[in-house]
Design an enzyme around this catalytic site. Structure first.
Site, PDB file in Angstrom:
ATOM      1  N   TYR A  50      41.069 -25.946 -55.067  1.00 55.00           N
ATOM      2  CA  TYR A  50      39.909 -26.099 -54.190  1.00 55.00           C
ATOM      3  C   TYR A  50      40.348 -26.504 -52.790  1.00 55.00           C
ATOM      4  O   TYR A  50      41.133 -27.432 -52.603  1.00 55.00           O
ATOM      5  CB  TYR A  50      38.958 -27.165 -54.756  1.00 55.00           C
ATOM      6  N   GLY A  57      32.552 -26.498 -50.943  1.00 54.12           N
ATOM      7  CA  GLY A  57      31.224 -26.804 -51.447  1.00 54.12           C
ATOM      8  C   GLY A  57      30.696 -25.687 -52.326  1.00 54.12           C
ATOM      9  O   GLY A  57      31.406 -25.193 -53.217  1.00 54.12           O
ATOM     10  N   HIS A  80      31.914 -28.553 -39.113  1.00 57.94           N
ATOM     11  CA  HIS A  80      31.301 -29.800 -39.571  1.00 57.94           C
ATOM     12  C   HIS A  80      31.257 -30.891 -38.499  1.00 57.94           C
ATOM     13  O   HIS A  80      30.699 -31.967 -38.737  1.00 57.94           O
ATOM     14  CB  HIS A  80      32.039 -30.328 -40.819  1.00 57.94           C
ATOM     15  N   ASN A 192      37.279 -35.195 -46.110  1.00 55.17           N
ATOM     16  CA  ASN A 192      36.795 -35.626 -47.424  1.00 55.17           C
ATOM     17  C   ASN A 192      37.177 -37.083 -47.644  1.00 55.17           C
ATOM     18  O   ASN A 192      38.351 -37.386 -47.830  1.00 55.17           O
ATOM     19  CB  ASN A 192      37.449 -34.768 -48.503  1.00 55.17           C
ATOM     20  N   ARG A 292      16.570 -78.461 -45.833  1.00 54.03           N
ATOM     21  CA  ARG A 292      17.011 -79.111 -47.056  1.00 54.03           C
ATOM     22  C   ARG A 292      17.731 -78.166 -48.028  1.00 54.03           C
ATOM     23  O   ARG A 292      18.507 -78.611 -48.875  1.00 54.03           O
ATOM     24  CB  ARG A 292      15.782 -79.729 -47.752  1.00 54.03           C
TER      25      ARG A 292
END
Length: 512
Positions: A50, A57, A80, A192, A292
């Site tokens: 891949y 994708g 991108h 990635n 407090r």
């Protein structure tokens, strides 16, 4: 000189980000990266890998011809680099680059060593890529934001250098920096991963821990200012509850107030014989919750910061791209290490507790400014003429408005998954959004604390008798007293004063 060597610690990030420490990459790291690259190059010759010889994708089903492989990587980076919104502050980008460099140095990514060397030069020259807040959904990591980093590494896009936004090409030419070489899967390995959300998250943690310490400081000073009782931060009371973080906050308060002459011992007041004859007690029996319950309120904040730091440092020292290259096993594994759920959840939790911290500060501020509540100070700690002057009345509006914004921003991004990418990314983390929103929440909280500190300084001026205060309170008062000078006639715009106080809180540590 900081040597890149896992595991990086948050202190290493502080050295690079705030002390401008330079990085070096050892021969051992370069050799490990080169072995990963050489193995992947050979392994991919007769296999489908891949992002090496496939599309990306939902287009991973398309085989890429050998002659198009390098162009594939350039196309991925350029297509991108599509971020929108405001540019992310260079400090946070520098942290993200260090996070990405460390991940790629682990030898699980199959990139050639020019990627490490060029990224090292960017960090050492304080060159930060132009990266935008919007674009990452945190599923395949910070795809869009990291694409802008990769765009700069190939010599394109824009950078911030010496305070100016410039073209990458011109800065590289000026400093004789060479773009990375694209040889195999450098584009995919760079974009990635979770490094932007993690880098932003690490800076958030550094600022959040400092913010918490200032909140403890303000809380201690306020207790001292109004002469509160000591038992609510005593070791005895807090030890009866088993949360270590609560013990730590109470201990910080005790250390701050150990030499104060203003804190009351209950035994000397309400436990004396004369108090038994009073039908209406002249002294308060207990303080308001915002005075407090400090250990119980800020304890969970400390817990969350500690937990988030562990998880973010685990992430930054992990391989978080896809696929993972294992030289040791002589195998390439496909999966989802780029998914940002760990970071998204921690940032959601962090912004939730920081919002809580800002709510505490706002309530403490209201207590000081409301004369009917404290029965000590003039309204709005107005040290001028009531009616003619306004003290910190205007500043309170800003603190309330900012706290309200935090309450809205503290809603979860972690559960706001929107499927995209042709439903390939059908459940996403929104980790980068979560980290960016958390940054805003932290910045807002500093502004609220700044107004509270202004009120505390005014309160000390009203009380006078500085010698009765603890040494730590005296030191803080001396640090801030001249930053706010309200006379008894003329008011002046407070926005610059708030900004000055905010900057001082953010840039200085109180408990070293």
């Amino acid at each position: 000189m900081l040597s890149i060597k896992a595991p990086l610690k948050i202190s290493d990030f502080k050295e690079v980000l705030f002390e401008n420490q330079n990085l070096e990459i050892s021969d051992e790291i370069l050799q490990k990266a080169d072995r990963s690259f050489q193995f992947l190059q050979e392994f991919a010759k007769d296999k489908v890998i891949y992002g090496v010889n496939t599309g990306f994708g939902p287009m991973a089903q398309y085989r890429i011809k050998d002659e198009d492989r390098l162009q594939l990587q350039y196309n991925l980076i350029r297509s991108h680099a599509s971020g929108t919104g405001k540019p992310i502050d260079p400090l946070y980008i520098k942290a993200s680059m260090l996070a990405r460099l460390n991940t790629l140095s682990l030898g699980y990514s199959g990139v050639n060593i020019s990627v490490l060397e060029t990224m090292q030069q960017l960090i050492n020259h304080d060159i930060t890529p132009l990266i935008f807040e919007h674009g990452g959904v945190g599923a395949s990591g910070d795809l869009v934001q990291l694409a802008h980093l990769a765009l700069v590494l190939i010599g394109e896009g824009e950078v911030f250098y010496k305070g100016e936004r410039k073209s990458t090409k011109s800065v590289f030419k000026e400093l004789n920096i060479k773009p990375i070489e694209i040889k195999l899967r450098e584009g995919l390995a760079l974009i990635n991963g979770t490094s932007v959300m993690t880098g932003i998250g690490i800076v958030n943690l550094i600022h959040a821990r400092r913010l918490l310490e200032w909140s403890v400081c303000c809380s201690s000073m306020l207790n001292e200012l109004v002469s509160a009782y000591s038992d609510h931060f005593s070791s005895e009371l807090n030890a009866s509850k088993l949360h270590e973080s609560q013990h730590s906050i109470a201990e910080m308060m005790r250390d701050h107030l150990k030499d104060s002459q203003r804190i009351k011992n209950r035994q000397d007041h309400l436990y004396r014989d004369s108090s038994n004859s009073e039908s209406i007690f002249s002294e308060k029996v207990q303080e308001y919750y915002s005075l407090r319950c400090i250990p119980q309120i800020l304890g969970p904040v400390l817990d969350t910061i500690n937990s988030a730091e562990k998880i973010l440092m685990d992430e930054v020292n992990s391989a978080n791209d896809n696929p993972i290259v294992s030289v040791e096993k002589q195998m390439v594994y496909h999966g989802g290490n780029f998914h940002g759920d760990f970071i998204s959840l921690e940032m959601d939790k962090l912004k939730l507790v920081i919002t809580r911290l800002s709510m505490l500060a706002e309530r403490q501020l209201n207590y000081i400014l409301n004369s009917k509540l404290n029965e000590i100070f003039p309204p709005f700690v107005n040290l001028g003429k009531l009616g003619l002057n306004f003290g910190l009345q205007g500043a309170q509006f800003s603190a309330v408005s900012t706290t309200a914004e935090n309450q809205t921003l503290s809603n979860s991004m972690y559960v706001h998954s929107i499927p995209n990418n042709n439903d390939n990314q059908d459940i996403v983390s929104m980790g980068t959004n979560s980290a960016n929103i958390t940054k805003t929440v932290i910045d807002n909280a500093y502004q609220v604390l700044a107004v509270e500190m202004m009120a505390i300084v005014q309160g000390i001026k009203y009380i006078g008798d500085l010698d009765s205060f603890s040494e730590k309170t005296k030191a803080v008062f001396k640090q801030f007293q001249h930053k706010i000078e309200l006379d008894d006639q003329h008011d002046f715009p407070l926005y610059e004063t708030i900004e000055d106080f905010t900057k001082s809180l953010k840039e200085n540590e109180i408990y070293k």
